[in-house]
Motif scaffolding. Structure first.
Motif, PDB file in Angstrom:
ATOM      1  N   SER A  12       3.133 -53.300  -3.273  1.00 38.62           N
ATOM      2  CA  SER A  12       4.172 -54.037  -2.538  1.00 38.62           C
ATOM      3  C   SER A  12       3.550 -54.955  -1.493  1.00 38.62           C
ATOM      4  O   SER A  12       3.933 -56.122  -1.358  1.00 38.62           O
ATOM      5  CB  SER A  12       5.137 -53.063  -1.867  1.00 38.62           C
ATOM      6  OG  SER A  12       5.815 -52.278  -2.814  1.00 38.62           O
ATOM      7  N   TRP A  13       2.571 -54.436  -0.760  1.00 39.66           N
ATOM      8  CA  TRP A  13       1.901 -55.266   0.230  1.00 39.66           C
ATOM      9  C   TRP A  13       1.071 -56.362  -0.423  1.00 39.66           C
ATOM     10  O   TRP A  13       0.893 -57.447   0.151  1.00 39.66           O
ATOM     11  CB  TRP A  13       1.039 -54.398   1.148  1.00 39.66           C
ATOM     12  CG  TRP A  13       1.864 -53.788   2.249  1.00 39.66           C
ATOM     13  CD1 TRP A  13       2.277 -52.496   2.350  1.00 39.66           C
ATOM     14  CD2 TRP A  13       2.395 -54.484   3.379  1.00 39.66           C
ATOM     15  NE1 TRP A  13       3.045 -52.335   3.490  1.00 39.66           N
ATOM     16  CE2 TRP A  13       3.129 -53.532   4.136  1.00 39.66           C
ATOM     17  CE3 TRP A  13       2.327 -55.797   3.836  1.00 39.66           C
ATOM     18  CZ2 TRP A  13       3.781 -53.871   5.313  1.00 39.66           C
ATOM     19  CZ3 TRP A  13       2.987 -56.135   5.006  1.00 39.66           C
ATOM     20  CH2 TRP A  13       3.696 -55.182   5.735  1.00 39.66           C
ATOM     21  N   GLY A  19       2.557 -63.739  -1.532  1.00 43.48           N
ATOM     22  CA  GLY A  19       3.578 -64.685  -1.101  1.00 43.48           C
ATOM     23  C   GLY A  19       3.083 -65.584   0.019  1.00 43.48           C
ATOM     24  O   GLY A  19       3.302 -66.800   0.006  1.00 43.48           O
ATOM     25  N   VAL A  20       2.394 -64.991   0.996  1.00 45.90           N
ATOM     26  CA  VAL A  20       1.828 -65.778   2.099  1.00 45.90           C
ATOM     27  C   VAL A  20       0.794 -66.768   1.565  1.00 45.90           C
ATOM     28  O   VAL A  20       0.774 -67.946   1.947  1.00 45.90           O
ATOM     29  CB  VAL A  20       1.196 -64.850   3.152  1.00 45.90           C
ATOM     30  CG1 VAL A  20       0.479 -65.671   4.222  1.00 45.90           C
ATOM     31  CG2 VAL A  20       2.259 -63.962   3.786  1.00 45.90           C
ATOM     32  N   ALA A  21      -0.064 -66.291   0.659  1.00 42.28           N
ATOM     33  CA  ALA A  21      -1.088 -67.164   0.077  1.00 42.28           C
ATOM     34  C   ALA A  21      -0.449 -68.309  -0.704  1.00 42.28           C
ATOM     35  O   ALA A  21      -0.904 -69.460  -0.620  1.00 42.28           O
ATOM     36  CB  ALA A  21      -2.003 -66.343  -0.834  1.00 42.28           C
ATOM     37  N   PHE A 217       8.246 -62.609  -1.693  1.00 40.31           N
ATOM     38  CA  PHE A 217       7.443 -63.444  -2.583  1.00 40.31           C
ATOM     39  C   PHE A 217       8.295 -64.563  -3.185  1.00 40.31           C
ATOM     40  O   PHE A 217       7.838 -65.706  -3.307  1.00 40.31           O
ATOM     41  CB  PHE A 217       6.833 -62.603  -3.702  1.00 40.31           C
ATOM     42  CG  PHE A 217       5.956 -63.409  -4.632  1.00 40.31           C
ATOM     43  CD1 PHE A 217       4.610 -63.573  -4.353  1.00 40.31           C
ATOM     44  CD2 PHE A 217       6.481 -64.015  -5.764  1.00 40.31           C
ATOM     45  CE1 PHE A 217       3.800 -64.329  -5.183  1.00 40.31           C
ATOM     46  CE2 PHE A 217       5.683 -64.773  -6.601  1.00 40.31           C
ATOM     47  CZ  PHE A 217       4.337 -64.935  -6.310  1.00 40.31           C
ATOM     48  N   THR A 218       9.530 -64.241  -3.572  1.00 41.70           N
ATOM     49  CA  THR A 218      10.424 -65.255  -4.131  1.00 41.70           C
ATOM     50  C   THR A 218      10.655 -66.372  -3.140  1.00 41.70           C
ATOM     51  O   THR A 218      10.588 -67.563  -3.485  1.00 41.70           O
ATOM     52  CB  THR A 218      11.768 -64.614  -4.522  1.00 41.70           C
ATOM     53  OG1 THR A 218      11.546 -63.600  -5.507  1.00 41.70           O
ATOM     54  CG2 THR A 218      12.722 -65.661  -5.083  1.00 41.70           C
ATOM     55  N   MET A 219      10.926 -66.012  -1.888  1.00 43.23           N
ATOM     56  CA  MET A 219      11.153 -67.027  -0.856  1.00 43.23           C
ATOM     57  C   MET A 219       9.927 -67.906  -0.660  1.00 43.23           C
ATOM     58  O   MET A 219      10.037 -69.133  -0.538  1.00 43.23           O
ATOM     59  CB  MET A 219      11.511 -66.339   0.463  1.00 43.23           C
ATOM     60  CG  MET A 219      11.752 -67.297   1.621  1.00 43.23           C
ATOM     61  SD  MET A 219      12.169 -66.424   3.153  1.00 43.23           S
ATOM     62  CE  MET A 219      10.583 -65.607   3.481  1.00 43.23           C
ATOM     63  N   CYS A 220       8.746 -67.286  -0.648  1.00 48.91           N
ATOM     64  CA  CYS A 220       7.508 -68.045  -0.430  1.00 48.91           C
ATOM     65  C   CYS A 220       7.148 -68.937  -1.612  1.00 48.91           C
ATOM     66  O   CYS A 220       6.516 -69.986  -1.439  1.00 48.91           O
ATOM     67  CB  CYS A 220       6.358 -67.091  -0.152  1.00 48.91           C
ATOM     68  SG  CYS A 220       6.475 -66.215   1.421  1.00 48.91           S
TER      69      CYS A 220
END
Length: 252
Positions: A12-13, A19-21, A217-220
Motif C-alpha cells: 500500500s505504501w 503516486g508521488v513519483a 495513486f489515481t489522483m496523482c
C-alpha cells in the motif's frame, strides 16, 4: 487463507510512493498515451479497445479468482465492498473498452498498466477477503454510507463524461472538439474527476490503507492529465469557456 498484513502494508505504501513519483514525473510533460504520444515514442501500438481490455481485465479477475478459490466467511468484505470494487473494473473491462474510440495505445503503456492492475486487484481482493474486519454495525456506519454514495456518484459522473467524449466525433473524424454538458460545464477533466471521487468514496467505505493508496495513486496519475487537457483546450480553442477549471470546480 491467512492475512499477509505486512505485505499489504508495504505494498500500500509502495502505491502511495509510486503516486508521488508519478506526480513529479508528470510535472512538465504528460504521460505518453492518447493525444500526448510522441510520434517517435513507440511504434508498437495496440488498438485502443484491445489495449483497454487487456490492461483492465486483471484488476477484475484477480479479486474474483481469490473469492472463488479461497474459503472466506460471508460478510461486507466479500459481499458489498468487493462487489463495489469489481463493478468499476467490470465496466472498464467489458463495456468501456468495447465503446472507446480512443487512439491506439503504446504497447509499453498497456504492459505497465496490466501489471499495475494485476497487483492492485490482488491487493484489494486479499485485503477485503482476508484482512479487513467488518462487524454488523459497519452496515450502519456513516463512513460506509458516505463512501458508497461518493463511489456511485463518481462512477455516474465518470460514465456520463465518457459518453460525452465519445459523442464528440463522428465515425472517421480525428479532430478535437470542446466537450459540453454535464460536469464538463465546470471542469475540463470531468471524467477524471468522477474516477477520483469514486476511489476516495471506496476508501472511505472500506476505511483501509490499501483502498486509500489506490485513491491516492489515481489522483496523482490522472490529476495531471486533467491539467494537460485543460491547457490543451485553452491553447487550441480561443472560445474555450474561461470559467472552467482543470479538475475540481471552483478550485483547480
Amino acid at each position: 487463507m491467512q492475512c499477509l498484513d505486512s505485505t499489504v502494508f508495504w505494498l500500500s505504501w509502495a502505491f502511495i510512493a509510486a503516486g508521488v513519483a508519478y506526480l513529479f514525473a508528470d510535472r512538465q510533460v504528460s504521460g505518453p498515451y492518447g493525444r500526448y504520444v510522441p510520434a517517435s515514442y513507440d511504434r508498437r501500438l495496440v488498438p485502443a479497445a484491445l489495449g483497454w481490455f487487456i490492461q483492465e481485465l486483471p484488476a477484475f479477475l484477480m479479486p474474483v479468482l481469490l473469492a472463488l478459490t479461497t474459503d472466506v466467511r460471508p460478510g461486507l468484505g466479500k459481499g458489498l465492498l468487493l462487489c463495489t470494487y469489481c463493478l468499476h473494473y467490470f465496466h472498464r473491462t467489458f463495456i468501456f473498452s468495447l465503446l472507446t474510440r480512443g487512439k491506439p495505445m503504446p504497447l509499453q503503456t498497456v504492459r505497465s498498466a496490466t501489471i499495475f492492475c494485476a497487483v492492485c486487484g490482488a491487493l484489494q481482493g486479499h485485503n477485503l477477503l482476508h484482512c479487513a474486519q467488518y462487524d454488523d454495525s459497519w452496515a450502519r456506519d456513516a463512513r460506509l454510507v458516505t463512501g458508497l454514495l461518493m463511489f456511485f456518484l463518481g462512477m455516474a459522473i465518470n460514465i456520463h463524461s465518457d459518453h460525452v467524449l465519445r459523442g464528440l466525433r463522428k465515425p472517421g473524424e480525428t479532430t478535437y472538439k470542446i466537450p459540453r454538458g454535464g460536469l464538463f460545464e465546470y471542469v475540463s477533466g470531468a471524467n477524471f474527476f468522477g474516477e477520483i471521487v469514486e476511489w476516495y468514496g471506496f476508501a472511505i467505505a472500506t476505511w483501509s490503507l490499501p483502498a486509500f493508496s489506490l485513491a491516492f495513486f489515481t489522483m496523482c496519475s490522472i490529476g495531471p492529465r486533467a491539467y494537460y487537457h485543460h491547457r490543451f483546450y485553452t491553447e487550441k480553442f480561443s472560445d474555450y469557456p474561461k470559467t472552467r477549471k482543470a479538475l475540481i470546480p471552483f478550485i483547480l
